[in-house]
Design an enzyme around this catalytic site. Sequence first.
Site, PDB file in Angstrom:
ATOM      1  N   LEU A  75      -4.045   5.433  -9.962  1.00  0.00           N
ATOM      2  CA  LEU A  75      -3.188   4.581 -10.769  1.00  0.00           C
ATOM      3  C   LEU A  75      -3.804   3.199 -10.955  1.00  0.00           C
ATOM      4  O   LEU A  75      -3.654   2.585 -12.016  1.00  0.00           O
ATOM      5  CB  LEU A  75      -1.806   4.474 -10.123  1.00  0.00           C
ATOM      6  CG  LEU A  75      -0.981   5.768 -10.182  1.00  0.00           C
ATOM      7  CD1 LEU A  75       0.325   5.604  -9.428  1.00  0.00           C
ATOM      8  CD2 LEU A  75      -0.703   6.173 -11.609  1.00  0.00           C
TER       9      LEU A  75
ATOM     10  N   VAL B 292      -5.233   8.786  -2.505  1.00  0.00           N
ATOM     11  CA  VAL B 292      -5.973   9.125  -3.728  1.00  0.00           C
ATOM     12  C   VAL B 292      -5.206   8.659  -4.962  1.00  0.00           C
ATOM     13  O   VAL B 292      -5.776   8.092  -5.900  1.00  0.00           O
ATOM     14  CB  VAL B 292      -6.266  10.640  -3.792  1.00  0.00           C
ATOM     15  CG1 VAL B 292      -6.972  10.988  -5.099  1.00  0.00           C
ATOM     16  CG2 VAL B 292      -7.122  11.073  -2.606  1.00  0.00           C
ATOM     17  N   CYS B 293      -3.894   8.891  -4.961  1.00  0.00           N
ATOM     18  CA  CYS B 293      -3.065   8.476  -6.093  1.00  0.00           C
ATOM     19  C   CYS B 293      -3.110   6.968  -6.296  1.00  0.00           C
ATOM     20  O   CYS B 293      -3.099   6.475  -7.435  1.00  0.00           O
ATOM     21  CB  CYS B 293      -1.618   8.894  -5.872  1.00  0.00           C
ATOM     22  SG  CYS B 293      -1.383  10.644  -5.634  1.00  0.00           S
ATOM     23  N   THR B 294      -3.161   6.226  -5.211  1.00  0.00           N
ATOM     24  CA  THR B 294      -3.223   4.769  -5.301  1.00  0.00           C
ATOM     25  C   THR B 294      -4.477   4.343  -6.065  1.00  0.00           C
ATOM     26  O   THR B 294      -4.419   3.462  -6.941  1.00  0.00           O
ATOM     27  CB  THR B 294      -3.216   4.153  -3.886  1.00  0.00           C
ATOM     28  OG1 THR B 294      -1.988   4.510  -3.247  1.00  0.00           O
ATOM     29  CG2 THR B 294      -3.335   2.638  -3.938  1.00  0.00           C
TER      30      THR B 294
END
Length: 211
Positions: A49, A44-46
């Site tokens: 960002l 999810v963070c990928t």
Amino acid sequence: MSIRLGDTAPNFKADTSIGEIDFYDYLGDSWGVLFSHPADYTPVCTTELGRTAALKGEFEKRNVKVLALSVDSAESHKGWINDINETQNTSVEFPIIADPDKTVANLYDMIHPNASETLTVRSLFVISPDKKVKLIITYPASTGRNFNEVLRVIDSLQLTANYSVATPADWKDGEDVIVVNSIKTEDIPAKFPKGHKVIKPYLRTTPQPNK
């Protein structure tokens, strides 16, 4: 430490993917978005960002500087950025703060023990040029953020900082706004010459004044 709206955002020095920074110096006279991620190399963070990098022009247009944070090291961040750029077809240029000892995470209350004792939740802070906290949004680790909403709220914060207006539900840049109740109805024409509508004595609208 719990941070609330209107508080002064704590300053800090930290190692990042672009070298050591002083938070206040990095922001300068800009608005700021500081947002945390549970860990590097997480799916999810990928996407988050990558989305933030893709919106670089939108943040610049609003005079906003972005900083991300993860509890992993700066070296880990650099490797992860390569993956983000590859998979999200973008170029991450904003710094990712390395916070392995959780100093900044604790300073900004980004760790919620009942959700995870070691990982930061998805906290996001919008900070004005005078270093005041203007917005706090916190998502669980499983839910990616809505960056259109982040931009929408920044538009509202910047508008309402300069004019005596508030923004209604689902407002988007360019739509009518609400005249604050501290302004008497008879004083509205002088302050808002584009016109106004009185829907109720406490609900008066006017075209967005900076458009």
